[in-house]
Motif scaffolding. Structure first.
Motif, short mmCIF file in Angstrom:
data_model
loop_
_atom_site.label_atom_id
_atom_site.label_comp_id
_atom_site.label_asym_id
_atom_site.label_seq_id
_atom_site.Cartn_x
_atom_site.Cartn_y
_atom_site.Cartn_z
N ALA A 49 -2.59 122.86 5.86
CA ALA A 49 -2.03 122.00 6.91
C ALA A 49 -3.06 121.83 8.01
N SER A 50 -2.93 120.72 8.73
CA SER A 50 -3.80 120.50 9.89
C SER A 50 -2.98 119.86 11.01
N ILE A 51 -3.48 120.01 12.23
CA ILE A 51 -2.78 119.48 13.40
C ILE A 51 -3.80 118.92 14.37
N SER A 52 -3.49 117.76 14.93
CA SER A 52 -4.41 117.12 15.86
C SER A 52 -4.51 117.91 17.16
N SER A 53 -5.44 117.52 17.99
CA SER A 53 -5.73 118.28 19.21
C SER A 53 -4.52 118.39 20.13
N THR A 54 -3.73 117.32 20.20
CA THR A 54 -2.55 117.35 21.07
C THR A 54 -1.29 117.81 20.35
N GLY A 55 -1.40 117.96 19.05
CA GLY A 55 -0.22 118.37 18.27
C GLY A 55 0.63 117.21 17.78
N GLY A 56 0.22 116.00 18.10
CA GLY A 56 1.05 114.85 17.75
C GLY A 56 0.98 114.42 16.31
N VAL A 57 -0.05 114.84 15.61
CA VAL A 57 -0.22 114.43 14.20
C VAL A 57 -0.41 115.68 13.35
N THR A 58 0.36 115.79 12.31
CA THR A 58 0.23 116.91 11.39
C THR A 58 0.13 116.38 9.96
N ASN A 59 -0.52 117.17 9.13
CA ASN A 59 -0.65 116.84 7.72
C ASN A 59 -0.46 118.09 6.90
N TYR A 60 0.12 117.92 5.70
CA TYR A 60 0.43 119.07 4.86
C TYR A 60 0.01 118.79 3.41
N ALA A 61 -0.36 119.86 2.73
CA ALA A 61 -0.54 119.76 1.29
C ALA A 61 0.83 119.52 0.65
N ASP A 62 0.82 118.80 -0.46
CA ASP A 62 2.09 118.51 -1.14
C ASP A 62 2.84 119.78 -1.50
N SER A 63 2.10 120.83 -1.83
CA SER A 63 2.71 122.06 -2.30
C SER A 63 3.49 122.80 -1.22
N VAL A 64 3.26 122.49 0.05
CA VAL A 64 3.95 123.20 1.14
C VAL A 64 4.80 122.26 1.99
N GLN A 65 4.73 120.97 1.73
CA GLN A 65 5.49 120.00 2.51
C GLN A 65 6.97 120.35 2.49
N GLY A 66 7.56 120.37 3.67
CA GLY A 66 8.98 120.69 3.79
C GLY A 66 9.29 122.17 3.90
N ARG A 67 8.30 123.01 3.65
CA ARG A 67 8.52 124.47 3.74
C ARG A 67 7.71 125.08 4.87
N PHE A 68 6.52 124.55 5.12
CA PHE A 68 5.62 125.08 6.15
C PHE A 68 5.58 124.12 7.33
N THR A 69 5.40 124.70 8.53
CA THR A 69 5.25 123.89 9.73
C THR A 69 4.07 124.40 10.54
N ILE A 70 3.14 123.51 10.83
CA ILE A 70 2.00 123.86 11.68
C ILE A 70 2.31 123.42 13.11
N SER A 71 1.90 124.23 14.06
CA SER A 71 2.11 123.90 15.47
C SER A 71 0.99 124.53 16.28
N ARG A 72 0.96 124.21 17.55
CA ARG A 72 -0.06 124.80 18.42
C ARG A 72 0.46 124.87 19.84
N ASP A 73 -0.07 125.82 20.58
CA ASP A 73 0.21 125.96 22.00
C ASP A 73 -1.14 125.99 22.69
N ASN A 74 -1.55 124.86 23.24
CA ASN A 74 -2.89 124.78 23.82
C ASN A 74 -3.04 125.66 25.06
N ALA A 75 -1.95 125.88 25.77
CA ALA A 75 -2.02 126.77 26.93
C ALA A 75 -2.33 128.20 26.51
N LYS A 76 -1.86 128.57 25.32
CA LYS A 76 -2.13 129.92 24.81
C LYS A 76 -3.32 129.94 23.85
#
Length: 116
Positions: A49-76
């Protein structure tokens, strides 16, 4: 210097959940895409999975789509991978990665084992 430190791996039963964390330091975390990869022995490292700098765009491998969630906290300065409904085939070493200019930076990896 750029550092990425993963944590949160472990042993979990099929159907269970884990949350991985990737703490970044030594760079302006909020400016860069963050990605999670995984690797099993004898296989190429694959993008999970990948996530854009602001978190607004995410992408997932087909094998994990719907099961995994990528996120980020830029303050942390931390990226996360929430993994639900884990399967035996999700067993791997999980790495976080960022690219700055022409350079790639990887963490040391964290082992995820899904087994009954």
């Amino acid at each position: 210097q750029v550092q990425l430190v993963e944590s949160g791996g472990g042993l979990v039963q099929p159907g269970g959940s884990l949350r991985l964390s990737c703490a970044g330091s030594g760079f302006t975390f909020g400016l860069y895409v963050m990605s999670w990869y995984r690797q099993t022995p004898g296989k190429e490292r694959e993008l999970v999975a990948s996530i854009s700098s602001t978190g607004g765009v995410t992408n997932y491998a087909d094998s994990v789509q719907g099961r995994f969630t990528i996120s980020r906290d830029n303050a942390k300065t931390t990226a996360y991978l929430q993994m639900n409904s884990l399967k035996v085939e999700d067993t791997a070493v999980y790495y976080c990665r960022t690219s700055i200019g022409s350079l790639l930076y990887w963490g040391q990896g964290t082992q995820v084992t899904v087994s009954s």
